[in-house]
Structures are given as C-alpha cells and as structure tokens.
Enzyme design. Structure first.
Site, PDB file in Angstrom:
ATOM      1  N   ASN A 134     -13.297  -3.896   4.044  1.00  0.00           N
ATOM      2  CA  ASN A 134     -14.028  -4.045   2.776  1.00  0.00           C
ATOM      3  C   ASN A 134     -13.729  -5.346   2.028  1.00  0.00           C
ATOM      4  O   ASN A 134     -13.888  -5.433   0.815  1.00  0.00           O
ATOM      5  CB  ASN A 134     -13.861  -2.801   1.896  1.00  0.00           C
ATOM      6  CG  ASN A 134     -12.439  -2.593   1.414  1.00  0.00           C
ATOM      7  OD1 ASN A 134     -11.523  -3.305   1.840  1.00  0.00           O
ATOM      8  ND2 ASN A 134     -12.248  -1.630   0.538  1.00  0.00           N
TER       9      ASN A 134
ATOM     10  N   TYR B  97       0.812  -1.218   0.000  1.00  0.00           N
ATOM     11  CA  TYR B  97       0.000   0.000   0.000  1.00  0.00           C
ATOM     12  C   TYR B  97       0.851   1.275   0.000  1.00  0.00           C
ATOM     13  O   TYR B  97       0.380   2.328   0.454  1.00  0.00           O
ATOM     14  CB  TYR B  97      -0.946  -0.009   1.207  1.00  0.00           C
ATOM     15  CG  TYR B  97      -2.165  -0.897   1.000  1.00  0.00           C
ATOM     16  CD1 TYR B  97      -3.048  -0.676  -0.059  1.00  0.00           C
ATOM     17  CD2 TYR B  97      -2.455  -1.945   1.876  1.00  0.00           C
ATOM     18  CE1 TYR B  97      -4.158  -1.474  -0.248  1.00  0.00           C
ATOM     19  CE2 TYR B  97      -3.568  -2.756   1.691  1.00  0.00           C
ATOM     20  CZ  TYR B  97      -4.430  -2.511   0.628  1.00  0.00           C
ATOM     21  OH  TYR B  97      -5.541  -3.290   0.429  1.00  0.00           O
TER      22      TYR B  97
ATOM     23  N   HIS C 198      -9.439  -6.882  -2.152  1.00  0.00           N
ATOM     24  CA  HIS C 198      -8.687  -5.898  -2.939  1.00  0.00           C
ATOM     25  C   HIS C 198      -8.511  -6.443  -4.356  1.00  0.00           C
ATOM     26  O   HIS C 198      -8.257  -7.632  -4.533  1.00  0.00           O
ATOM     27  CB  HIS C 198      -7.300  -5.671  -2.319  1.00  0.00           C
ATOM     28  CG  HIS C 198      -6.324  -5.004  -3.242  1.00  0.00           C
ATOM     29  ND1 HIS C 198      -6.241  -3.632  -3.367  1.00  0.00           N
ATOM     30  CD2 HIS C 198      -5.412  -5.502  -4.117  1.00  0.00           C
ATOM     31  CE1 HIS C 198      -5.310  -3.330  -4.263  1.00  0.00           C
ATOM     32  NE2 HIS C 198      -4.789  -4.452  -4.733  1.00  0.00           N
TER      33      HIS C 198
END
Ligand code: CMP
Length: 143
Positions: free
Chosen positions: A112, A49, A115
């Site tokens: 969430n 990231y 990815h």
C-alpha cells in the site's frame, strides 16, 4: 508545531513514486523537516510494527518492509497527522478514495505504498525510532 512520520514503502520507491508523494505533501502546504533513504533489517521493522505482532499478516508485512529501501520523512504543519492521513487514504487501497495516494496508485493492502503515523503520540514515537539522531543536528557553520 505538529509533526508526523511518513514512510514511502519499498513498492513506492521501486515504482518511482517518491517525487509524486513528496510533491503532494509540499503542495498541500506542509513542511519537510527530515528525510532519509535507507534499508532496515527485520528487527527494526518488527519494532516499528510491534503493535501488529499478533496479526496473521505480521511476518509478511515485515518481509515487505525489508524487501528494499524506504524513504522516511518528518513532515510538519497544522493538523499534519490527520490531514496527512487524508492525503494517504484508507489503509485498504480498495477503500481509499480516488485522489488520495493509495486511491490513485495501488489496489493491494499488502503493497500500500506509504505509511503515516495515526496520532501525534505515535508520530513522536516513530520519529524517535527512525530519527534517533534528531532532525535539527545539521549546522551550516560546521561545513
Ligand atoms: P500501515 O499504514 O503501514 O499500517 C499497518 C500496515 O499493515 C498497513 O499499512 C499495511 O501495510 C499492513 N496491513 C494492514 N492490514 C493488512 C492485511 N489485512 N494484510 C496485509 N497487510 C496489512
């Protein structure tokens, strides 16, 4: 043929969504070319990231990714980067359409579930980072 990198994040693994997510990509018609179950350390998550290192949520995002095992995959097929992202749904699950993975299974942008690479180029970079051994190393004749 186009490839993308997909990661089922720790919440997706813990919630038992691995089979469901793989099934959605398979049923759409994409080909599973690489698959690993692994836990990463902070340095590795920070590398994945790195583009987000200036964001206020960066440390929390790294905490999240190292919190448990992830399932990482390489999927292949026509248009798999953009269509894979359509299957996944918008980053913020409150905005992802019902029928998408995030739209069906989460409401929290910080949890969430999954990815997916945002371009062919980042797919290649993420594949190199997560699969440094490559995905075609195994030969049946060696066993
Ligand atoms: P992903 O598709 O892995 O790309 C970057 C990730 O950063 C994203 O999914 C979320 O997990 C996380 N993210 C993006 N925006 C936020 C935010 N506002 N708060 C917390 N996490 C975020």
């Amino acid at each position: 043929m186009e490839q993308t990198f997909i990661m089922i994040k720790p919440d997706g693994v813990q919630r038992g969504l691995v089979g469901e997510i793989i099934g959605r990509f398979e049923k759409k018609g994409f080909y599973l070319k690489g698959l690993k179950f692994m836990t990463v350390d902070r340095a590795f998550a920070e590398k994945h990231y790195a583009d987000l290192s200036a964001k206020p949520f960066f440390n929390g995002l790294v905490d999240y990714i190292v919190s448990g095992p992830v399932v990482v995959m390489i999927w292949e097929g026509k248009g798999v980067v953009s269509t894979g992202r359509k299957l996944i749904g918008a980053t913020n699950p409150l905005e992802s359409a019902p029928g998408t993975i995030r739209g069906d299974y989460t409401i929290d942008i910080g949890r969430n579930v999954i990815h997916g690479s945002d371009s062919v180029d980042s797919g290649q970079k993420e594949k190199d980072l997560w699969f440094p051994e490559g995905i075609n190393w195994w030969r049946p004749s060696q066993h």
